[in-house]
Design a protein around this motif. Structure first.
Motif, PDB file in Angstrom:
ATOM      1  N   SER A  27     -11.199 -14.710  28.077  1.00  0.00           N
ATOM      2  CA  SER A  27     -11.171 -14.017  26.781  1.00  0.00           C
ATOM      3  C   SER A  27     -11.092 -12.507  26.974  1.00  0.00           C
ATOM      4  O   SER A  27     -10.304 -11.822  26.316  1.00  0.00           O
ATOM      5  CB  SER A  27     -12.405 -14.373  25.960  1.00  0.00           C
ATOM      6  N   VAL A  31      -8.031 -10.135  25.702  1.00  0.00           N
ATOM      7  CA  VAL A  31      -8.283  -8.999  24.811  1.00  0.00           C
ATOM      8  C   VAL A  31      -7.787  -7.703  25.456  1.00  0.00           C
ATOM      9  O   VAL A  31      -7.205  -6.843  24.786  1.00  0.00           O
ATOM     10  CB  VAL A  31      -9.782  -8.914  24.434  1.00  0.00           C
ATOM     11  N   ALA A  35      -4.433  -8.689  22.740  1.00  0.00           N
ATOM     12  CA  ALA A  35      -4.478  -9.824  21.813  1.00  0.00           C
ATOM     13  C   ALA A  35      -5.885 -10.001  21.259  1.00  0.00           C
ATOM     14  O   ALA A  35      -6.848  -9.456  21.792  1.00  0.00           O
ATOM     15  CB  ALA A  35      -4.029 -11.096  22.525  1.00  0.00           C
ATOM     16  N   GLU A  36      -5.978 -10.794  20.212  1.00  0.00           N
ATOM     17  CA  GLU A  36      -7.299 -11.135  19.667  1.00  0.00           C
ATOM     18  C   GLU A  36      -8.011 -12.079  20.618  1.00  0.00           C
ATOM     19  O   GLU A  36      -7.379 -12.798  21.398  1.00  0.00           O
ATOM     20  CB  GLU A  36      -7.149 -11.803  18.298  1.00  0.00           C
ATOM     21  N   MET A  37      -9.337 -12.088  20.520  1.00  0.00           N
ATOM     22  CA  MET A  37     -10.130 -12.972  21.360  1.00  0.00           C
ATOM     23  C   MET A  37      -9.788 -14.429  21.018  1.00  0.00           C
ATOM     24  O   MET A  37      -9.726 -14.798  19.848  1.00  0.00           O
ATOM     25  CB  MET A  37     -11.624 -12.722  21.145  1.00  0.00           C
ATOM     26  N   SER A  63      -5.079 -19.266  20.831  1.00  0.00           N
ATOM     27  CA  SER A  63      -4.908 -17.925  21.382  1.00  0.00           C
ATOM     28  C   SER A  63      -3.452 -17.506  21.309  1.00  0.00           C
ATOM     29  O   SER A  63      -2.558 -18.350  21.205  1.00  0.00           O
ATOM     30  CB  SER A  63      -5.348 -17.909  22.849  1.00  0.00           C
ATOM     31  N   SER A  64      -3.233 -16.209  21.429  1.00  0.00           N
ATOM     32  CA  SER A  64      -1.886 -15.691  21.594  1.00  0.00           C
ATOM     33  C   SER A  64      -1.328 -16.281  22.887  1.00  0.00           C
ATOM     34  O   SER A  64      -1.937 -16.147  23.950  1.00  0.00           O
ATOM     35  CB  SER A  64      -1.928 -14.164  21.685  1.00  0.00           C
ATOM     36  N   THR A  99      -3.456 -19.727  15.999  1.00  0.00           N
ATOM     37  CA  THR A  99      -4.486 -19.569  14.964  1.00  0.00           C
ATOM     38  C   THR A  99      -5.075 -20.924  14.586  1.00  0.00           C
ATOM     39  O   THR A  99      -4.491 -21.972  14.874  1.00  0.00           O
ATOM     40  CB  THR A  99      -3.900 -18.914  13.698  1.00  0.00           C
ATOM     41  N   GLU A 107     -11.150 -18.732  10.381  1.00  0.00           N
ATOM     42  CA  GLU A 107     -11.089 -17.643  11.373  1.00  0.00           C
ATOM     43  C   GLU A 107     -12.246 -16.664  11.160  1.00  0.00           C
ATOM     44  O   GLU A 107     -12.862 -16.203  12.105  1.00  0.00           O
ATOM     45  CB  GLU A 107      -9.753 -16.892  11.273  1.00  0.00           C
ATOM     46  N   ARG A 122     -15.687 -16.902  21.794  1.00  0.00           N
ATOM     47  CA  ARG A 122     -15.568 -17.090  20.347  1.00  0.00           C
ATOM     48  C   ARG A 122     -15.373 -18.581  20.079  1.00  0.00           C
ATOM     49  O   ARG A 122     -14.463 -19.200  20.635  1.00  0.00           O
ATOM     50  CB  ARG A 122     -14.368 -16.284  19.846  1.00  0.00           C
TER      51      ARG A 122
END
Length: 187
Positions: A27, A31, A35-37, A63-64, A99, A107, A122
């Motif tokens: 993670s 990040v 990218a988002e976690m 995840s991305s 997502t 989310e 997360r």
């Protein structure tokens, strides 16, 4: 990077703790790439919430893709379709999209869990994971999932936080599992 990760994980014998730290390291790397976690879902989230009482064979992640793929390949993972595997670490990652299928509300409800002072993961919320299990119970005829939904409700209760029943009812109605939820809440 691979050497540092192997050193960090080599001293951990408990597979639940080992995978949790690995997810936290992954993670952090994702990040750092902008990218988002990632969000841990499915069996691995259930395993973490139940502190290893439920066991799973893989880590389901939202995840991305590009950042996750680049990070895992740098860590020495092999890629097969949407899945990644490291024999050395005995870790299997299943990428389930960028997502949560449950939408923006799910989310926002995700939970950040501290593994140590520098590492976090997360997780999908307990309520959303309960809904996942109730769907499995009803639509896949998986009676064990009904039991795990009850366990998750108890976990939430033990933390002193009430279940968000209104949210559960909205999700249950949308997914046509009101009967499963009613049974869960009557216990």
């Amino acid at each position: 990077m691979k050497k540092r990760i192997m050193e960090a994980l080599s001293t951990i014998s408990d597979p639940v703790k080992k995978r949790a730290l690995f997810i936290a390291i992954l993670s952090k790397c994702i990040v750092s790439r902008g990218a988002e976690m990632p969000i841990v879902v499915g069996g691995e989230a259930l395993e973490i919430y139940t502190q290893g009482n439920y066991t799973t064979g893989d880590i389901d992640i939202k995840s991305s893709y590009e950042q996750m793929e680049a990070t895992l390949l740098e860590m020495g993972f092999r890629k097969r379709g949407r899945a990644f595997y490291s024999e050395e670490l005995d870790i299997y990652i299943d990428w389930l999209g960028a997502t949560l299928d449950e939408g923006a509300e799910a989310e926002r409800r995700t939970v950040l869990v501290e593994i140590d002072e520098d590492h976090f993961i997360r997780l999908i919320s307990v309520e959303d994971l309960i809904m996942d299990r109730l769907n499995a119970a009803k639509w896949w005829k998986d009676s064990d999932s009904r039991m795990w939904a009850r366990v998750l409700a108890k976990v939430k209760q033990e933390t002193g936080e009430p279940l968000d029943v209104k949210y559960l009812q909205q999700r249950a109605e949308a997914e046509e599992v009101e009967d499963e939820l009613k049974e869960l809440l009557s216990l």
